[in-house]
Design a protein around this motif. Structure first.
Motif, PDB file in Angstrom:
ATOM      1  N   ALA A 180       0.820  -1.221   0.000  1.00  0.00           N
ATOM      2  CA  ALA A 180       0.000   0.000   0.000  1.00  0.00           C
ATOM      3  C   ALA A 180       0.851   1.267   0.000  1.00  0.00           C
ATOM      4  CB  ALA A 180      -0.928  -0.003   1.209  1.00  0.00           C
ATOM      5  N   GLN A 181       2.087   1.175   0.483  1.00  0.00           N
ATOM      6  CA  GLN A 181       2.961   2.349   0.551  1.00  0.00           C
ATOM      7  C   GLN A 181       3.716   2.622  -0.752  1.00  0.00           C
ATOM      8  OE1 GLN A 181       4.880   0.937   4.279  1.00  0.00           O
ATOM      9  NE2 GLN A 181       4.592   3.032   5.027  1.00  0.00           N
ATOM     10  N   VAL A 182       3.582   1.707  -1.721  1.00  0.00           N
ATOM     11  CA  VAL A 182       4.264   1.892  -3.010  1.00  0.00           C
ATOM     12  C   VAL A 182       3.764   3.172  -3.701  1.00  0.00           C
ATOM     13  CG1 VAL A 182       4.593   0.920  -5.348  1.00  0.00           C
ATOM     14  CG2 VAL A 182       4.820  -0.553  -3.345  1.00  0.00           C
ATOM     15  N   VAL A 183       2.460   3.476  -3.561  1.00  0.00           N
ATOM     16  CA  VAL A 183       1.869   4.690  -4.148  1.00  0.00           C
ATOM     17  C   VAL A 183       2.544   5.928  -3.563  1.00  0.00           C
ATOM     18  CG1 VAL A 183      -0.257   5.985  -4.523  1.00  0.00           C
ATOM     19  CG2 VAL A 183      -0.349   3.516  -4.373  1.00  0.00           C
ATOM     20  N   ASP A 184       2.678   5.951  -2.241  1.00  0.00           N
ATOM     21  CA  ASP A 184       3.299   7.092  -1.563  1.00  0.00           C
ATOM     22  C   ASP A 184       4.773   7.220  -1.947  1.00  0.00           C
ATOM     23  OD1 ASP A 184       1.178   7.952   0.750  1.00  0.00           O
ATOM     24  OD2 ASP A 184       1.096   5.815   0.335  1.00  0.00           O
TER      25      ASP A 184
END
Length: 223
Positions: A180-184
């Motif tokens: 989920a943190q790949v976007v950030d």
């Protein structure tokens, strides 16, 4: 109950990898009409390998519908600066689609969207109780979809080399980050292949450090 397996293939990305896998043999792969066939041949091999490896119950190959999408409306420079698509590759795409159909597999594209969007929608909509999902692409942006039910196979080079990403592999690749943190991470560090600028002076290492401490872009701004 035995889970069904949905295989989602990023058509443009895999076809492009296939083209460059045999790029050095470009002039050898030509038919009597002068059509280059290296991408068609290598795509067939890659597709065959993946089908044998995964043995899916359901398959879809998604394609980009064109250069303009809702992203270019938001940011005109999106994917700007990319070198022109080789004509030797472009001429093979209709035949790659034809090959897929002859293998009994559906393709899908949607105006204003990319293949990634179709894949992301179907992967997250697939009923977790019923389906295991495997995505094949050369695009690491799709790692944001990885979960216990969704695996992303990244084509590295050539026809057969693939990196399999589950949540543990994502954490290993990005020093403890979650999918989920790949976007950030992309938002902070930017992405040169998509011409996304990111935050000035923030590279991947700094972005990872910030996200490990503050979890999200919003968390970074709050602190």
């Amino acid at each position: 109950m035995m889970k069904k397996k949905l295989l989602l293939i990023d058509g443009n990305s895999v076809a492009f990898r296939a083209f460059f896998a045999l790029h050095n043999s470009l002039e050898r792969f030509k038919n009597a009409n002068g059509l280059h066939t290296n991408a068609i041949y290598a795509f067939h091999n890659m597709f065959d390998n993946v089908m044998k490896k995964e043995e899916p119950t359901h398959v879809l190959v998604a394609f980009d519908a064109g250069k303009t999408t809702f992203r270019t409306e938001m940011y005109q420079e999106y994917k700007g600066g990319r070198s022109k698509t080789p004509s030797e590759f472009r001429e093979q795409l209709p035949y790659i689609r034809e090959l897929i159909h002859h293998l009994g597999v559906k393709t899908y594209e949607l105006a204003n969207y990319e293949a990634d969007d179709i894949i992301g929608t179907l992967a997250t909509k697939a009923n977790k109780e019923e389906y295991e999902v495997v995505i094949v692409s050369g695009d690491r942006d799709l790692l944001q979809l990885v979960s216990d039910d969704i695996t992303v196979d990244i084509t590295v080079k050539g026809v057969s080399e693939i990196e399999v990403y589950n949540p543990e592999k994502v954490a290993e690749r990005y020093d403890g980050l979650t999918p989920a943190q790949v976007v950030d991470l992309k938002g902070l560090a930017g992405d040169t292949s998509d011409n996304i600028p990111g935050v000035t002076k923030v590279g991947e290492k700094t972005a990872i450090k910030l996200l490990k401490e503050y979890e999200t872009v919003e968390g970074v701004y709050e602190h």
